[in-house]
Design a protein around this motif. Sequence first.
Motif, PDB file in Angstrom:
ATOM      1  N   GLU A  12       6.066  -0.710  -0.793  1.00 34.61           N
ATOM      2  CA  GLU A  12       5.454  -0.958  -2.107  1.00 34.61           C
ATOM      3  C   GLU A  12       4.340  -2.016  -2.085  1.00 34.61           C
ATOM      4  N   PRO A  13       4.511  -3.149  -1.388  1.00 39.11           N
ATOM      5  CA  PRO A  13       3.410  -4.131  -1.358  1.00 39.11           C
ATOM      6  C   PRO A  13       2.134  -3.571  -0.716  1.00 39.11           C
ATOM      7  N   GLU A  14       2.290  -2.696   0.259  1.00 38.13           N
ATOM      8  CA  GLU A  14       1.128  -2.106   0.928  1.00 38.13           C
ATOM      9  C   GLU A  14       0.400  -1.134   0.002  1.00 38.13           C
ATOM     10  N   VAL A  15       1.165  -0.356  -0.737  1.00 42.04           N
ATOM     11  CA  VAL A  15       0.573   0.584  -1.693  1.00 42.04           C
ATOM     12  C   VAL A  15      -0.157  -0.199  -2.791  1.00 42.04           C
ATOM     13  N   LYS A  16       0.498  -1.248  -3.296  1.00 40.32           N
ATOM     14  CA  LYS A  16      -0.116  -2.072  -4.353  1.00 40.32           C
ATOM     15  C   LYS A  16      -1.372  -2.788  -3.852  1.00 40.32           C
ATOM     16  N   ALA A  17      -1.371  -3.216  -2.590  1.00 37.74           N
ATOM     17  CA  ALA A  17      -2.533  -3.908  -2.021  1.00 37.74           C
ATOM     18  C   ALA A  17      -3.764  -3.005  -2.018  1.00 37.74           C
ATOM     19  N   LEU A  18      -3.539  -1.696  -1.975  1.00 39.51           N
ATOM     20  CA  LEU A  18      -4.649  -0.740  -2.014  1.00 39.51           C
ATOM     21  C   LEU A  18      -5.032  -0.370  -3.453  1.00 39.51           C
ATOM     22  N   GLY A  19      -4.306  -0.927  -4.431  1.00 41.20           N
ATOM     23  CA  GLY A  19      -4.623  -0.684  -5.837  1.00 41.20           C
ATOM     24  C   GLY A  19      -3.882   0.483  -6.462  1.00 41.20           C
ATOM     25  N   PHE A  20      -2.815   0.958  -5.813  1.00 45.53           N
ATOM     26  CA  PHE A  20      -2.062   2.098  -6.320  1.00 45.53           C
ATOM     27  C   PHE A  20      -0.660   1.677  -6.738  1.00 45.53           C
ATOM     28  N   ASP A  21      -0.006   2.535  -7.505  1.00 50.34           N
ATOM     29  CA  ASP A  21       1.386   2.318  -7.900  1.00 50.34           C
ATOM     30  C   ASP A  21       2.268   3.267  -7.105  1.00 50.34           C
ATOM     31  N   LEU A  22       3.395   2.743  -6.632  1.00 51.33           N
ATOM     32  CA  LEU A  22       4.377   3.556  -5.936  1.00 51.33           C
ATOM     33  C   LEU A  22       5.202   4.312  -6.973  1.00 51.33           C
ATOM     34  N   VAL A  23       5.320   5.618  -6.819  1.00 48.54           N
ATOM     35  CA  VAL A  23       6.094   6.444  -7.734  1.00 48.54           C
ATOM     36  C   VAL A  23       7.481   6.719  -7.157  1.00 48.54           C
ATOM     37  N   ARG A  24       7.528   7.109  -5.893  1.00 53.87           N
ATOM     38  CA  ARG A  24       8.825   7.430  -5.290  1.00 53.87           C
ATOM     39  C   ARG A  24       8.747   7.367  -3.779  1.00 53.87           C
ATOM     40  N   ILE A  25       9.874   6.977  -3.190  1.00 55.22           N
ATOM     41  CA  ILE A  25      10.073   7.069  -1.747  1.00 55.22           C
ATOM     42  C   ILE A  25      11.312   7.928  -1.552  1.00 55.22           C
ATOM     43  N   LYS A  26      11.193   8.908  -0.694  1.00 56.68           N
ATOM     44  CA  LYS A  26      12.328   9.790  -0.423  1.00 56.68           C
ATOM     45  C   LYS A  26      12.355  10.087   1.073  1.00 56.68           C
ATOM     46  N   LEU A  27      13.506   9.935   1.683  1.00 55.56           N
ATOM     47  CA  LEU A  27      13.694  10.261   3.090  1.00 55.56           C
ATOM     48  C   LEU A  27      14.685  11.412   3.148  1.00 55.56           C
ATOM     49  N   PHE A  28      14.254  12.527   3.712  1.00 56.11           N
ATOM     50  CA  PHE A  28      15.134  13.690   3.755  1.00 56.11           C
ATOM     51  C   PHE A  28      14.965  14.447   5.059  1.00 56.11           C
ATOM     52  N   GLU A  51      -8.625  11.186   0.043  1.00 56.36           N
ATOM     53  CA  GLU A  51      -9.013   9.935   0.716  1.00 56.36           C
ATOM     54  C   GLU A  51      -8.016   8.817   0.409  1.00 56.36           C
ATOM     55  N   ASP A  52      -7.479   8.812  -0.817  1.00 55.93           N
ATOM     56  CA  ASP A  52      -6.463   7.819  -1.192  1.00 55.93           C
ATOM     57  C   ASP A  52      -5.195   8.023  -0.361  1.00 55.93           C
ATOM     58  N   CYS A  53      -4.780   9.276  -0.231  1.00 58.42           N
ATOM     59  CA  CYS A  53      -3.586   9.596   0.567  1.00 58.42           C
ATOM     60  C   CYS A  53      -3.774   9.145   2.015  1.00 58.42           C
ATOM     61  N   ALA A  54      -4.944   9.384   2.549  1.00 57.14           N
ATOM     62  CA  ALA A  54      -5.233   9.000   3.931  1.00 57.14           C
ATOM     63  C   ALA A  54      -5.186   7.479   4.096  1.00 57.14           C
ATOM     64  N   ALA A  55      -5.759   6.746   3.147  1.00 55.54           N
ATOM     65  CA  ALA A  55      -5.759   5.280   3.224  1.00 55.54           C
ATOM     66  C   ALA A  55      -4.334   4.732   3.154  1.00 55.54           C
ATOM     67  N   ILE A  56      -3.527   5.267   2.257  1.00 57.96           N
ATOM     68  CA  ILE A  56      -2.133   4.834   2.137  1.00 57.96           C
ATOM     69  C   ILE A  56      -1.374   5.174   3.413  1.00 57.96           C
ATOM     70  N   SER A  57      -1.571   6.367   3.923  1.00 61.20           N
ATOM     71  CA  SER A  57      -0.884   6.806   5.132  1.00 61.20           C
ATOM     72  C   SER A  57      -1.189   5.884   6.314  1.00 61.20           C
ATOM     73  N   ARG A  58      -2.470   5.552   6.500  1.00 61.76           N
ATOM     74  CA  ARG A  58      -2.854   4.666   7.610  1.00 61.76           C
ATOM     75  C   ARG A  58      -2.189   3.299   7.461  1.00 61.76           C
ATOM     76  N   ARG A  59      -2.223   2.763   6.245  1.00 58.69           N
ATOM     77  CA  ARG A  59      -1.675   1.426   6.017  1.00 58.69           C
ATOM     78  C   ARG A  59      -0.160   1.415   6.204  1.00 58.69           C
ATOM     79  N   ILE A  60       0.522   2.425   5.675  1.00 56.76           N
ATOM     80  CA  ILE A  60       1.975   2.491   5.810  1.00 56.76           C
ATOM     81  C   ILE A  60       2.370   2.733   7.260  1.00 56.76           C
ATOM     82  N   SER A  61       1.634   3.570   7.965  1.00 56.16           N
ATOM     83  CA  SER A  61       1.939   3.847   9.374  1.00 56.16           C
ATOM     84  C   SER A  61       1.955   2.568  10.197  1.00 56.16           C
ATOM     85  N   ASP A  62       0.962   1.705   9.979  1.00 61.68           N
ATOM     86  CA  ASP A  62       0.903   0.440  10.715  1.00 61.68           C
ATOM     87  C   ASP A  62       2.127  -0.431  10.438  1.00 61.68           C
TER      88      ASP A  62
END
Length: 174
Positions: A12-28, A51-62
């Motif tokens: 969540e802090p990483e998503v917020k740092a990019l200016g977005f709101d986290l809606v859900r996390i699901k592991l399945f 492009e937003d999805c890609a930016a979030i993905s890169r940041r979360i991956s790290d």
Amino acid sequence: MADIALLTALIEPEVKALGFDLVRIKLFGSGDEHTLQIMAEDPKTKQLVIEDCAAISRRISDVMDEADPIEEAYRLEVSSPGIDRPLTRLHDFIEWAGHEAKITATEIVDGRKSFRGVLNGVEGDNILFTDAKSGDVVIPFALVSDAKLLLTDALLSATMPLSSDGADDFETEE
């Protein structure tokens, strides 16, 4: 499987740092096929572009590579919640008041666990809802196991795309 609260604390802090709101996390998933699904949105548009999805993905991956909170191998999937979005936060029930939704409770509320009808907002920590079968009902947010908007013409009108430029332009192979 990993703890969703721990994953939320990392992501969540990483998503917020990019200016977005986290809606859900699901592991399945099971066996060798696991997916970590992250849904996020731009608070102004309630959508994400690729492009937003890609930016979030890169940041979360790290962050996930560094913290390594999931033992098994997994695929990371970042997306917008979509039109018939899940309702996961109390303010979602306020924001989407007037729209049709389906709610499933973990315990019986007014004789039922499943509701389908219109969101009327919230009062405290309770969801105000008009069920198509049983009328007005108050559902404690803490008892919601699953909730999502239903695809209707009104919802489609309320969630017009950011831009439809190029939507009719496509190439075909002959």
